[in-house]
Design a protein around this motif. Structure first.
Motif, PDB file in Angstrom:
ATOM      1  N   HIS A 154      -5.799   8.368 -16.019  1.00 25.43           N
ATOM      2  CA  HIS A 154      -6.216   6.961 -16.034  1.00 25.43           C
ATOM      3  C   HIS A 154      -5.356   6.146 -15.066  1.00 25.43           C
ATOM      4  N   LEU A 155      -4.054   6.380 -15.073  1.00 30.26           N
ATOM      5  CA  LEU A 155      -3.144   5.669 -14.171  1.00 30.26           C
ATOM      6  C   LEU A 155      -3.487   5.978 -12.719  1.00 30.26           C
ATOM      7  N   ASP A 156      -3.784   7.229 -12.428  1.00 32.60           N
ATOM      8  CA  ASP A 156      -4.145   7.621 -11.072  1.00 32.60           C
ATOM      9  C   ASP A 156      -5.410   6.896 -10.607  1.00 32.60           C
ATOM     10  N   SER A 157      -6.410   6.822 -11.463  1.00 32.27           N
ATOM     11  CA  SER A 157      -7.653   6.138 -11.080  1.00 32.27           C
ATOM     12  C   SER A 157      -7.424   4.634 -10.913  1.00 32.27           C
ATOM     13  N   GLN A 158      -6.573   4.044 -11.744  1.00 39.23           N
ATOM     14  CA  GLN A 158      -6.267   2.609 -11.615  1.00 39.23           C
ATOM     15  C   GLN A 158      -5.511   2.327 -10.319  1.00 39.23           C
ATOM     16  N   LEU A 159      -4.589   3.205  -9.962  1.00 38.15           N
ATOM     17  CA  LEU A 159      -3.852   3.035  -8.706  1.00 38.15           C
ATOM     18  C   LEU A 159      -4.779   3.181  -7.503  1.00 38.15           C
ATOM     19  N   GLU A 160      -5.717   4.105  -7.595  1.00 42.50           N
ATOM     20  CA  GLU A 160      -6.704   4.264  -6.510  1.00 42.50           C
ATOM     21  C   GLU A 160      -7.552   2.999  -6.377  1.00 42.50           C
ATOM     22  N   SER A 161      -7.921   2.426  -7.504  1.00 41.50           N
ATOM     23  CA  SER A 161      -8.695   1.178  -7.503  1.00 41.50           C
ATOM     24  C   SER A 161      -7.889   0.033  -6.879  1.00 41.50           C
ATOM     25  N   LEU A 162      -6.603  -0.032  -7.196  1.00 43.20           N
ATOM     26  CA  LEU A 162      -5.743  -1.069  -6.603  1.00 43.20           C
ATOM     27  C   LEU A 162      -5.596  -0.877  -5.097  1.00 43.20           C
ATOM     28  N   LYS A 163      -5.492   0.378  -4.666  1.00 38.63           N
ATOM     29  CA  LYS A 163      -5.390   0.649  -3.228  1.00 38.63           C
ATOM     30  C   LYS A 163      -6.661   0.202  -2.501  1.00 38.63           C
TER      31      LYS A 163
ATOM     32  N   GLN B 204       0.829  -1.202   0.000  1.00 36.72           N
ATOM     33  CA  GLN B 204       0.000   0.000   0.000  1.00 36.72           C
ATOM     34  C   GLN B 204       0.865   1.254   0.000  1.00 36.72           C
ATOM     35  N   LEU B 205       1.983   1.223   0.722  1.00 36.99           N
ATOM     36  CA  LEU B 205       2.904   2.376   0.720  1.00 36.99           C
ATOM     37  C   LEU B 205       3.525   2.578  -0.655  1.00 36.99           C
ATOM     38  N   VAL B 206       3.911   1.505  -1.320  1.00 34.46           N
ATOM     39  CA  VAL B 206       4.501   1.607  -2.659  1.00 34.46           C
ATOM     40  C   VAL B 206       3.483   2.175  -3.637  1.00 34.46           C
ATOM     41  N   LEU B 207       2.250   1.686  -3.571  1.00 36.30           N
ATOM     42  CA  LEU B 207       1.212   2.206  -4.469  1.00 36.30           C
ATOM     43  C   LEU B 207       0.914   3.678  -4.181  1.00 36.30           C
ATOM     44  N   GLN B 208       0.927   4.060  -2.915  1.00 34.22           N
ATOM     45  CA  GLN B 208       0.704   5.469  -2.559  1.00 34.22           C
ATOM     46  C   GLN B 208       1.834   6.336  -3.107  1.00 34.22           C
ATOM     47  N   ASP B 209       3.071   5.846  -3.008  1.00 32.76           N
ATOM     48  CA  ASP B 209       4.214   6.585  -3.542  1.00 32.76           C
ATOM     49  C   ASP B 209       4.116   6.706  -5.062  1.00 32.76           C
ATOM     50  N   LEU B 210       3.699   5.639  -5.708  1.00 26.78           N
ATOM     51  CA  LEU B 210       3.520   5.660  -7.156  1.00 26.78           C
ATOM     52  C   LEU B 210       2.429   6.660  -7.538  1.00 26.78           C
TER      53      LEU B 210
ATOM     54  N   ASN C 151       1.598   9.285  -5.803  1.00 28.11           N
ATOM     55  CA  ASN C 151       2.159  10.629  -5.570  1.00 28.11           C
ATOM     56  C   ASN C 151       3.017  11.074  -6.747  1.00 28.11           C
ATOM     57  N   GLN C 152       3.785  10.160  -7.324  1.00 30.35           N
ATOM     58  CA  GLN C 152       4.606  10.490  -8.496  1.00 30.35           C
ATOM     59  C   GLN C 152       3.726  10.860  -9.682  1.00 30.35           C
ATOM     60  N   VAL C 153       2.634  10.113  -9.856  1.00 29.52           N
ATOM     61  CA  VAL C 153       1.702  10.425 -10.949  1.00 29.52           C
ATOM     62  C   VAL C 153       1.109  11.824 -10.758  1.00 29.52           C
ATOM     63  N   GLN C 154       0.700  12.134  -9.539  1.00 24.62           N
ATOM     64  CA  GLN C 154       0.123  13.449  -9.269  1.00 24.62           C
ATOM     65  C   GLN C 154       1.158  14.555  -9.442  1.00 24.62           C
ATOM     66  N   PHE C 155       2.406  14.299  -9.086  1.00 24.97           N
ATOM     67  CA  PHE C 155       3.472  15.282  -9.284  1.00 24.97           C
ATOM     68  C   PHE C 155       3.675  15.534 -10.776  1.00 24.97           C
ATOM     69  N   LEU C 156       3.728  14.471 -11.582  1.00 24.93           N
ATOM     70  CA  LEU C 156       3.889  14.638 -13.023  1.00 24.93           C
ATOM     71  C   LEU C 156       2.713  15.401 -13.627  1.00 24.93           C
ATOM     72  N   ASN C 157       1.546  15.155 -13.108  1.00 22.24           N
ATOM     73  CA  ASN C 157       0.343  15.814 -13.631  1.00 22.24           C
ATOM     74  C   ASN C 157       0.347  17.314 -13.343  1.00 22.24           C
ATOM     75  N   GLN C 158       1.114  17.751 -12.341  1.00 26.08           N
ATOM     76  CA  GLN C 158       1.168  19.162 -11.994  1.00 26.08           C
ATOM     77  C   GLN C 158       2.231  19.929 -12.775  1.00 26.08           C
ATOM     78  N   LEU C 159       3.062  19.214 -13.549  1.00 22.86           N
ATOM     79  CA  LEU C 159       4.058  19.911 -14.373  1.00 22.86           C
ATOM     80  C   LEU C 159       3.326  20.717 -15.438  1.00 22.86           C
ATOM     81  N   PRO C 160       3.628  22.009 -15.548  1.00 26.13           N
ATOM     82  CA  PRO C 160       2.802  22.877 -16.399  1.00 26.13           C
ATOM     83  C   PRO C 160       2.890  22.605 -17.894  1.00 26.13           C
ATOM     84  N   SER C 161       4.051  22.654 -18.483  1.00 30.93           N
ATOM     85  CA  SER C 161       4.110  22.648 -19.949  1.00 30.93           C
ATOM     86  C   SER C 161       4.762  21.408 -20.540  1.00 30.93           C
ATOM     87  N   GLN C 162       5.239  20.513 -19.736  1.00 31.98           N
ATOM     88  CA  GLN C 162       5.992  19.379 -20.268  1.00 31.98           C
ATOM     89  C   GLN C 162       5.111  18.233 -20.757  1.00 31.98           C
TER      90      GLN C 162
END
Length: 191
Positions: free
Chosen positions: A39-48, A9-15, A17-28
Protein backbone atom coordinates in the motif's frame (compact mmCIF):
# COMPACT_ATOMS: atom_id res chain seq x y z
CA UNK A 1 9.60 28.54 1.70
CA UNK A 2 9.25 26.58 -1.50
CA UNK A 3 9.69 22.89 -2.15
CA UNK A 4 11.84 22.03 -5.15
CA UNK A 5 10.14 19.45 -7.35
CA UNK A 6 13.27 17.54 -8.52
CA UNK A 7 14.68 17.19 -4.99
CA UNK A 8 11.35 15.99 -3.63
CA UNK A 9 11.00 13.47 -6.45
CA UNK A 10 14.44 12.08 -5.53
CA UNK A 11 13.44 11.76 -1.86
CA UNK A 12 10.21 9.97 -2.79
CA UNK A 13 12.12 7.65 -5.13
CA UNK A 14 14.58 6.85 -2.32
CA UNK A 15 11.70 6.21 0.05
CA UNK A 16 10.10 3.91 -2.51
CA UNK A 17 13.43 2.06 -2.92
CA UNK A 18 13.54 1.49 0.85
CA UNK A 19 10.00 0.12 0.78
CA UNK A 20 10.90 -2.26 -2.05
CA UNK A 21 14.05 -3.36 -0.20
CA UNK A 22 12.02 -4.12 2.94
CA UNK A 23 9.49 -6.03 0.86
CA UNK A 24 12.27 -8.31 -0.42
CA UNK A 25 13.35 -9.40 3.07
CA UNK A 26 12.39 -13.08 3.19
CA UNK A 27 11.28 -14.00 6.70
CA UNK A 28 11.27 -10.83 8.76
CA UNK A 29 7.90 -9.53 7.60
CA UNK A 30 4.44 -10.93 8.16
CA UNK A 31 1.72 -10.99 5.50
CA UNK A 32 0.06 -7.89 7.01
CA UNK A 33 3.43 -6.07 6.97
CA UNK A 34 3.87 -6.93 3.31
CA UNK A 35 0.35 -5.64 2.62
CA UNK A 36 1.23 -2.35 4.36
CA UNK A 37 4.42 -2.07 2.32
CA UNK A 38 2.52 -2.73 -0.90
CA UNK A 39 0.00 0.00 0.00
CA UNK A 40 2.84 2.40 0.87
CA UNK A 41 4.56 1.63 -2.42
CA UNK A 42 1.41 2.39 -4.43
CA UNK A 43 0.82 5.63 -2.48
CA UNK A 44 4.40 6.75 -3.12
CA UNK A 45 3.98 5.99 -6.82
CA UNK A 46 0.80 8.08 -6.82
CA UNK A 47 2.65 10.96 -5.14
CA UNK A 48 5.45 10.74 -7.71
CA UNK A 49 2.84 11.01 -10.49
CA UNK A 50 1.32 14.04 -8.75
CA UNK A 51 4.71 15.74 -8.60
CA UNK A 52 5.56 14.77 -12.16
CA UNK A 53 2.41 16.40 -13.52
CA UNK A 54 4.00 19.84 -13.91
CA UNK A 55 7.19 21.24 -15.41
CA UNK A 56 7.37 24.05 -12.87
CA UNK A 57 10.49 23.65 -10.65
CA UNK A 58 8.64 24.36 -7.37
CA UNK A 59 5.43 23.04 -5.86
CA UNK A 60 2.39 25.31 -5.70
CA UNK A 61 0.08 25.68 -2.69
CA UNK A 62 -2.31 22.93 -3.79
CA UNK A 63 0.50 20.44 -4.43
CA UNK A 64 2.10 21.20 -1.04
CA UNK A 65 -1.26 20.63 0.65
CA UNK A 66 -1.83 17.36 -1.21
CA UNK A 67 1.69 16.14 -0.44
CA UNK A 68 1.40 17.05 3.23
CA UNK A 69 -2.01 15.45 3.73
CA UNK A 70 -1.14 12.23 1.93
CA UNK A 71 2.20 11.77 3.71
CA UNK A 72 0.62 12.52 7.08
CA UNK A 73 -2.04 9.90 6.38
CA UNK A 74 0.66 7.38 5.40
CA UNK A 75 2.69 8.16 8.53
CA UNK A 76 -0.33 7.46 10.73
CA UNK A 77 -1.01 4.14 9.02
CA UNK A 78 2.53 2.83 9.54
CA UNK A 79 3.46 1.36 12.92
CA UNK A 80 6.12 3.43 14.73
CA UNK A 81 8.25 0.37 15.57
CA UNK A 82 10.13 -2.40 13.90
CA UNK A 83 11.28 -2.07 10.29
CA UNK A 84 8.61 0.57 9.65
CA UNK A 85 10.01 3.12 12.12
CA UNK A 86 12.38 4.89 9.67
CA UNK A 87 9.68 4.97 6.99
CA UNK A 88 7.07 6.28 9.41
CA UNK A 89 9.43 8.96 10.70
CA UNK A 90 10.47 10.04 7.19
CA UNK A 91 6.83 10.26 6.04
CA UNK A 92 5.98 12.27 9.14
CA UNK A 93 8.86 14.71 8.61
CA UNK A 94 8.10 15.12 4.92
CA UNK A 95 4.47 15.83 5.86
CA UNK A 96 5.65 18.56 8.27
CA UNK A 97 7.86 20.00 5.55
CA UNK A 98 4.87 20.04 3.20
CA UNK A 99 2.74 21.77 5.85
CA UNK A 100 5.38 24.45 6.39
CA UNK A 101 5.67 25.10 2.65
CA UNK A 102 1.88 25.10 2.33
CA UNK A 103 1.48 27.65 5.12
CA UNK A 104 4.29 29.82 3.77
CA UNK A 105 2.85 29.87 0.24
CA UNK A 106 -0.69 30.55 1.50
CA UNK A 107 0.60 33.43 3.65
CA UNK A 108 2.48 34.89 0.69
CA UNK A 109 -0.62 34.66 -1.52
CA UNK A 110 -2.75 36.41 1.13
CA UNK A 111 -0.09 39.09 1.58
CA UNK A 112 0.07 39.73 -2.18
CA UNK A 113 -3.71 39.98 -2.34
CA UNK A 114 -3.78 42.51 0.52
CA UNK A 115 -0.98 44.52 -1.08
CA UNK A 116 -2.97 44.75 -4.31
CA UNK A 117 -6.13 45.67 -2.40
CA UNK A 118 -4.47 48.49 -0.44
CA UNK A 119 -1.94 49.65 -3.03
CA UNK A 120 -3.77 52.96 -3.54
CA UNK A 121 -2.81 53.84 0.04
CA UNK A 122 0.88 53.68 -0.89
CA UNK A 123 1.15 57.48 -1.14
CA UNK A 124 2.00 59.89 1.66
CA UNK A 125 -1.18 61.25 3.22
CA UNK A 126 -3.47 58.83 1.37
CA UNK A 127 -6.45 57.62 3.32
CA UNK A 128 -9.99 56.39 2.94
CA UNK A 129 -12.81 57.32 5.26
CA UNK A 130 -16.33 55.97 5.65
CA UNK A 131 -18.70 57.69 8.06
CA UNK A 132 -22.24 56.98 9.12
CA UNK A 133 -24.39 58.82 11.60
CA UNK A 134 -27.90 59.44 12.71
CA UNK A 135 -29.78 61.56 15.18
CA UNK A 136 -33.33 61.74 16.51
CA UNK A 137 -34.67 64.58 18.63
CA UNK A 138 -37.98 65.41 20.23
CA UNK A 139 -38.94 68.48 22.20
CA UNK A 140 -42.18 69.41 23.91
CA UNK A 141 -42.91 72.73 25.60
CA UNK A 142 -45.94 74.51 27.02
CA UNK A 143 -46.48 78.16 27.84
CA UNK A 144 -44.38 80.87 26.34
CA UNK A 145 -43.67 82.40 29.75
CA UNK A 146 -42.07 79.25 31.09
CA UNK A 147 -44.88 78.37 33.50
CA UNK A 148 -45.57 75.00 31.94
CA UNK A 149 -44.02 71.60 31.34
CA UNK A 150 -41.01 71.12 29.11
CA UNK A 151 -39.45 67.82 27.90
CA UNK A 152 -36.59 67.04 25.52
CA UNK A 153 -35.50 63.64 24.21
CA UNK A 154 -32.45 63.12 21.99
CA UNK A 155 -30.74 60.10 20.54
CA UNK A 156 -27.63 60.07 18.37
CA UNK A 157 -25.46 57.39 16.77
CA UNK A 158 -22.26 57.93 14.78
CA UNK A 159 -19.42 55.79 13.54
CA UNK A 160 -16.42 56.05 11.27
CA UNK A 161 -13.91 53.69 9.67
CA UNK A 162 -10.70 55.28 8.45
CA UNK A 163 -7.91 53.55 6.52
CA UNK A 164 -4.58 55.36 6.55
CA UNK A 165 -0.87 54.62 6.33
CA UNK A 166 2.41 55.57 7.95
CA UNK A 167 5.90 56.29 6.59
CA UNK A 168 6.92 52.59 6.70
CA UNK A 169 4.08 51.52 4.42
CA UNK A 170 1.88 49.95 7.10
CA UNK A 171 -1.87 50.31 6.49
CA UNK A 172 -4.04 50.82 9.56
CA UNK A 173 -7.75 50.72 10.19
CA UNK A 174 -9.09 53.24 12.71
CA UNK A 175 -12.64 52.86 13.97
CA UNK A 176 -14.67 55.74 15.36
CA UNK A 177 -15.95 55.90 18.91
CA UNK A 178 -12.44 55.68 20.29
CA UNK A 179 -9.00 55.50 18.80
CA UNK A 180 -8.29 51.86 18.05
CA UNK A 181 -5.56 51.36 15.54
CA UNK A 182 -5.37 47.93 13.94
CA UNK A 183 -2.67 47.07 11.38
CA UNK A 184 -4.06 45.46 8.22
CA UNK A 185 -1.07 44.97 5.95
CA UNK A 186 2.20 46.41 4.80
CA UNK A 187 2.32 47.93 1.33
CA UNK A 188 5.77 47.79 -0.19
CA UNK A 189 7.26 51.29 -0.28
CA UNK A 190 8.00 52.49 -3.79
CA UNK A 191 5.80 49.91 -5.54
Amino acid sequence: MQLQRPALQLVLQDLQNQVQFLNQLPSQLSASDRKKLSHLDSQLESLKKLLGGSNHPTLNTKECAELSLRLEKLAHKLPPKGPFRPLQELCSRLALLGQAAWASLAREEAKNQLEKQFDYLNRPGASQEKRAGGSVGLGVGIDALGNGTKATVSLGVAGAIVLDNNDEGDVYQNRGGGYRRRPICRVRPGS
